[in-house]
Design an enzyme around this catalytic site. Structure first.
Site, PDB file in Angstrom:
ATOM      1  N   MET A   1      -5.848 -11.715  40.401  1.00  0.00           N
ATOM      2  CA  MET A   1      -6.903 -10.050  41.074  1.00  0.00           C
ATOM      3  C   MET A   1      -7.275  -9.970  42.279  1.00  0.00           C
ATOM      4  SD  MET A   1      -9.707 -11.535  37.556  1.00  0.00           S
ATOM      5  CE  MET A   1      -9.693 -12.993  38.281  1.00  0.00           C
ATOM      6  N   CYS A   2      -8.337  -9.143  42.324  1.00  0.00           N
ATOM      7  CA  CYS A   2      -8.661  -8.520  43.553  1.00  0.00           C
ATOM      8  C   CYS A   2      -9.595  -9.240  44.183  1.00  0.00           C
ATOM      9  CB  CYS A   2      -9.127  -7.259  43.410  1.00  0.00           C
ATOM     10  SG  CYS A   2      -8.016  -5.881  42.205  1.00  0.00           S
ATOM     11  N   GLN A   3      -9.618  -8.555  45.893  1.00  0.00           N
ATOM     12  CA  GLN A   3     -10.983  -9.372  46.675  1.00  0.00           C
ATOM     13  C   GLN A   3     -11.427  -8.295  47.309  1.00  0.00           C
ATOM     14  OE1 GLN A   3     -11.330 -12.905  48.988  1.00  0.00           O
ATOM     15  NE2 GLN A   3      -8.926 -13.663  47.438  1.00  0.00           N
ATOM     16  N   ASN A 108     -12.648  -6.214  41.346  1.00  0.00           N
ATOM     17  CA  ASN A 108     -12.307  -7.219  40.922  1.00  0.00           C
ATOM     18  C   ASN A 108     -12.449  -7.338  39.707  1.00  0.00           C
ATOM     19  OD1 ASN A 108     -10.982  -9.531  40.469  1.00  0.00           O
ATOM     20  ND2 ASN A 108     -12.769 -10.685  42.109  1.00  0.00           N
TER      21      ASN A 108
END
Length: 305
Positions: A1-3, A108
């Site tokens: 996933m994103c940050q 996120n």
């Protein structure tokens, strides 16, 4: 996933130091190399920079590092795609206007079966669950405060409560770590991982985790400065970062924590292991790059009049 990365402060400040470490996670010390973006507020205006190149290969990201921009509210994002292709319109942060203010949002997580009916003025341009969630938040706020306008804004307490209620609805669909700002306050919600640190007098030296760089904040700030930095994972190794609890929604104002609420977690998420956290902090090797068909940069200047 994103940050995620965010900053809220009482006086305009640079986020260059934090962004330099954060951007390393976009393909060098971590695998978030599917695009990036950053939004800077300036009074009623907002500068939004996005790219679908990784933050370690993007010339635009390098420009941000070399040309410090001062702001009181900043939201940044590096993407690891879970929904939506690697194209510019799927890069965070996203921006919309509501009540004469620019709102920016970055997410996120991964929302399952989240396809709300959007019947208002807010509709996604890209393919992501994140932008759908943002549009749902904006539409929900507009419905809850039908009498509000640019000259009649909701109170912060009422706004916080409304965002908390909408967050609970959306978080029932999956992991929903996000940051949201209207240029005055910054909201941050944690489903799994989010941390913050407040920098204030007496300022000290900080060392980045992701690259060999340090800064003595006492040389760059005054006694009155107060700066809250929020990130998915701590960015420095010698500061005390406070972890959000799963389900917490926090509101930051003037560089400090102004309000906090615990939202019941309806979606079960896997807990991060100690080895996951250690790997996140200690990783220093370069990950192989992903091919892109062609370079693409986007620079957006949005100024409310």
């Amino acid at each position: 996933m994103c940050q995620l990365l965010g900053m809220n402060c009482n006086n305009p400040a640079e986020i260059t130091f934090s962004f330099e470490g954060f951007s390393e996670r976009g393909g060098r010390t971590d695998e978030h190399k599917d695009g990036w973006g950053i939004a800077f507020y300036h009074g009623s205006g907002c500068r939004l920079f996005t790219d679908y190149l990784s933050s370690i290969t993007s010339p635009l990201a390098e420009m941000i590092k070399r040309n410090p921009i001062k702001s009181r509210n900043v939201i940044a994002h590096i993407r690891k795609a879970t929904q939506g292709t690697i194209v510019l319109e799927n890069s965070h942060p996203f921006m919309r206007e509501l009540w004469g203010k620019y709102w920016t949002f970055a997410h996120n997580g991964d929302l399952k079966a989240f396809h709300p009916s959007l019947n208002g003025i807010f509709h996604p341009v890209g393919e992501t669950d994140s932008e759908r969630a943002f549009c749902y938040l904006m539409e929900g706020l507009r419905r809850r405060f039908p009498e509000c306008s640019a000259s009649k804004l909701p109170g912060r307490a009422e706004l916080f409560d409304a965002i908390a209620a909408l967050t609970q609805e959306i978080a029932a669909h999956g992991i929903f770590n996000f940051m949201l700002s209207n240029g005055e306050v910054l909201f941050a919600h944690c489903s799994t991982n989010l941390h913050y640190v407040v920098r204030e007098y007496p300022f000290s030296t900080a060392n980045l985790v992701d690259c060999n760089r340090s800064i003595d904040f006492s040389l760059h700030n005054t006694r009155d400065d107060k700066i809250a930095v929020i990130a998915t994972k701590p960015l420095t190794s010698n500061e005390v970062w406070s972890a959000f609890q799963p389900g917490e929604l926090k509101m930051f104002l003037e560089g400090g924590l102004a309000r906090n609420a615990a939202i019941p977690v309806a979606f079960e998420v896997p807990a991060a292991t100690e080895s996951d956290v250690r790997a996140q902090i200690a990783a220093t090797t370069e990950a192989p790059g992903r091919k892109r068909e062609k370079p693409s940069l986007a620079l957006h200047f949005a100024v409310a009049i």
